[in-house]
Design an enzyme around this catalytic site. Structure first.
Site, PDB file in Angstrom:
ATOM      1  N   HIS A 258       0.767  -1.054   0.112  1.00 16.67           N
ATOM      2  CA  HIS A 258       0.057  -0.042  -0.081  1.00 16.67           C
ATOM      3  C   HIS A 258       0.980   1.376   0.047  1.00 16.67           C
ATOM      4  O   HIS A 258       2.005   1.247   0.483  1.00 16.67           O
ATOM      5  CB  HIS A 258      -0.864  -0.069   1.217  1.00 16.67           C
ATOM      6  CG  HIS A 258      -2.294   0.967   1.140  1.00 16.67           C
ATOM      7  ND1 HIS A 258      -2.062   2.265   1.406  1.00 16.67           N
ATOM      8  CD2 HIS A 258      -3.344   0.499   0.559  1.00 16.67           C
ATOM      9  CE1 HIS A 258      -3.121   2.717   1.118  1.00 16.67           C
ATOM     10  NE2 HIS A 258      -4.324   1.895   0.618  1.00 16.67           N
ATOM     11  N   ASP A 314      -7.596  -5.965   0.085  1.00 16.22           N
ATOM     12  CA  ASP A 314      -8.134  -6.601  -1.157  1.00 16.22           C
ATOM     13  C   ASP A 314      -7.699  -8.089  -1.263  1.00 16.22           C
ATOM     14  O   ASP A 314      -8.177  -8.810  -2.193  1.00 16.22           O
ATOM     15  CB  ASP A 314      -7.680  -5.692  -2.383  1.00 16.22           C
ATOM     16  CG  ASP A 314      -8.302  -4.602  -2.654  1.00 16.22           C
ATOM     17  OD1 ASP A 314      -9.534  -4.286  -2.251  1.00 16.22           O
ATOM     18  OD2 ASP A 314      -7.574  -3.431  -2.637  1.00 16.22           O
TER      19      ASP A 314
END
Ligand SMILES: CC(C)(COP(=O)(O)OP(=O)(O)OC[C@H]1O[C@@H](n2cnc3c(N)ncnc32)[C@H](O)[C@@H]1OP(=O)(O)O)[C@@H](O)C(=O)NCCC(=O)NCCS
Length: 380
Positions: A258, A314
């Site tokens: 991320h 995710d």
């Protein structure tokens, strides 16, 4: 005197605006929406209340919420132009592209710049939900089912998709997922919608810009990519070798990493806790993906955690999406439905002190160059 110029690739670490909508506390792994810990909102609030929170940066009173829900439910109804467009294109394009097309239609003839246009913002969230459900329903051979005013947003979403009122459990899981994806600062999609909005393009076209930027696997498309990845690995036994091979080939593991979190994504923890409640009722396909994902997390972390690359939300969401019966190519589109809340809130907030977004590039090409007519040009 020539000033040194800094180029911030990918705008990494660059603040482009101020916002009261969310805070990513990446050191402590806490995500706040307008000051509220998203974990508490998932446990105690609803997506509908979060939409109000995003738009007003405070929770509603009970009478305000009743009025708000009336508007939201009314706005969930589709018009013939939407239904005809869905019938025409549901089978020929991906869900996300059709969502963008439909939301652009909604902006026909409208102008942008009105930071008080809460009704349009609510309408956008409501319509996105109904577009989503109806596209899927039509794709599978059904037709538009009007929303029911006695059902909540997540209940309606599943009802309009399946033609049956969902179980409380499925509606609750969907509500949690919608809350979790509603807002997250300024990732690529929100930035894209702000870029469009900053030109005073209309609200709906600005949302379309966000939808299309969400599509790629580095952003919103990661959940579909991570699901496909789990299926292609095929079994838990193959995970260690697959991870080693993928990393040795300098490829990315979908659902890891991320730009902002360099620790475990707090949303992934919340999703895992929800999954834990349903362990007993998973069908065999979901159970298999769950086992592969668990192994992927373990082996991926072993190699990547030291570099600050951890599982993100995710990696885990596909399990819940499949559990509530969403088709595998609809995850990103559902993300778009939820994130519309964040996009519209950011757009209205930005319009309060609008400033055209117009960065610079540093020219590194040649100059000046002499123009040579086509007939005299030889080679390169
Ligand atoms: C999300 C993402 C784009 C953010 O990364 P970023 O800040 O732009 O950083 P980069 O993509 O430039 O990656 C930096 C380094 O970490 C590595 N890296 C980042 N994510 C990785 C992953 N998921 N798997 C393996 N390596 C990864 C890159 O290969 C790169 O290595 P290098 O320095 O040796 O070239 C990236 O982590 C990624 O592509 N993840 C996979 C897609 C995904 O799950 N997206 C959803 C995000 S919620």
């Amino acid at each position: 005197l020539v000033q040194p110029i800094s180029v911030f690739k990918g705008l990494e670490g660059v603040y482009v605006t101020e916002s009261a909508l969310s805070l990513i506390d990446s050191e402590n792994g806490v995500l706040y929406y307008a000051g509220y810990d998203v974990k508490e909102l998932v446990e105690r609030s609803s997506f509908e209340e979060v939409v109000f929170l995003m738009l007003h940066q405070r929770l509603p009173t009970s009478s305000e919420f009743t009025e708000f829900l009336k508007l939201l439910r009314r706005s969930q109804e589709l018009e013939p132009i939407h239904i005809e467009t869905i019938r025409k294109y549901a089978g020929v394009t991906d869900i996300l592209s059709l969502l963008a097309m439909l939301i652009v239609l909604e902006g026909r003839g409208k102008i942008g710049g009105n930071s008080n246009d809460f009704n349009a913002a609510v309408n956008a969230v409501a319509k996105m939900g109904s577009f989503f459900s109806t596209i899927i329903r039509v794709r599978y051979g059904g037709d538009y089912i009007p929303p029911r005013r006695d059902l909540s947003f997540p209940e309606n979403l599943l009802y309009m998709m399946n033609g049956e009122v969902p179980s409380r459990e499925h509606a609750d899981v969907l509500d949690d997922l919608l809350i979790l994806h509603a807002e997250h600062g300024i990732p690529a999609s929100t930035f894209a919608s702000l870029v469009a909005a900053s030109t005073l393009s209309d609200l709906y076209s600005s949302i379309a810009a966000g939808i299309l930027a969400l599509k790629g696997p580095l952003h919103g498309g990661a959940s579909e990519a991570s699901y496909a990845q789990a299926l292609s690995i095929g079994s838990v036994e193959k995970v260690p070798e697959w991870v080693q091979l993928t990393l040795s080939e300098k490829k990315k593991i979908m659902g890891f990493g991320h730009r902002v979190y360099k620790i475990y994504d707090p949303r992934a923890t919340i999703v895992k806790n929800i999954i834990a409640r349903f362990m007993g009722s998973m069908n065999s396909e979901v159970k298999k993906v769950y086992e592969i994902t668990r192994a992927l997390e373990e082996y991926g972390e072993k190699y990547l955690a030291s570099r600050g690359i951890y599982p993100n939300v995710d990696l885990w969401t596909p399990i819940l999406y499949r559990m509530i019966g969403l088709p595998a190519d609809s995850f990103t589109a559902l993300f778009a439905v939820s994130r519309t809340a964040g996009w519209v809130a950011h757009i209205l907030e930005y319009w309060r002190e609008n400033k055209l977004i117009r960065p610079l590039h540093l020219y590194v090409g040649e100059r000046p160059r002499k123009y040579i007519p086509l007939e005299l040009r030889t080679g390169s």
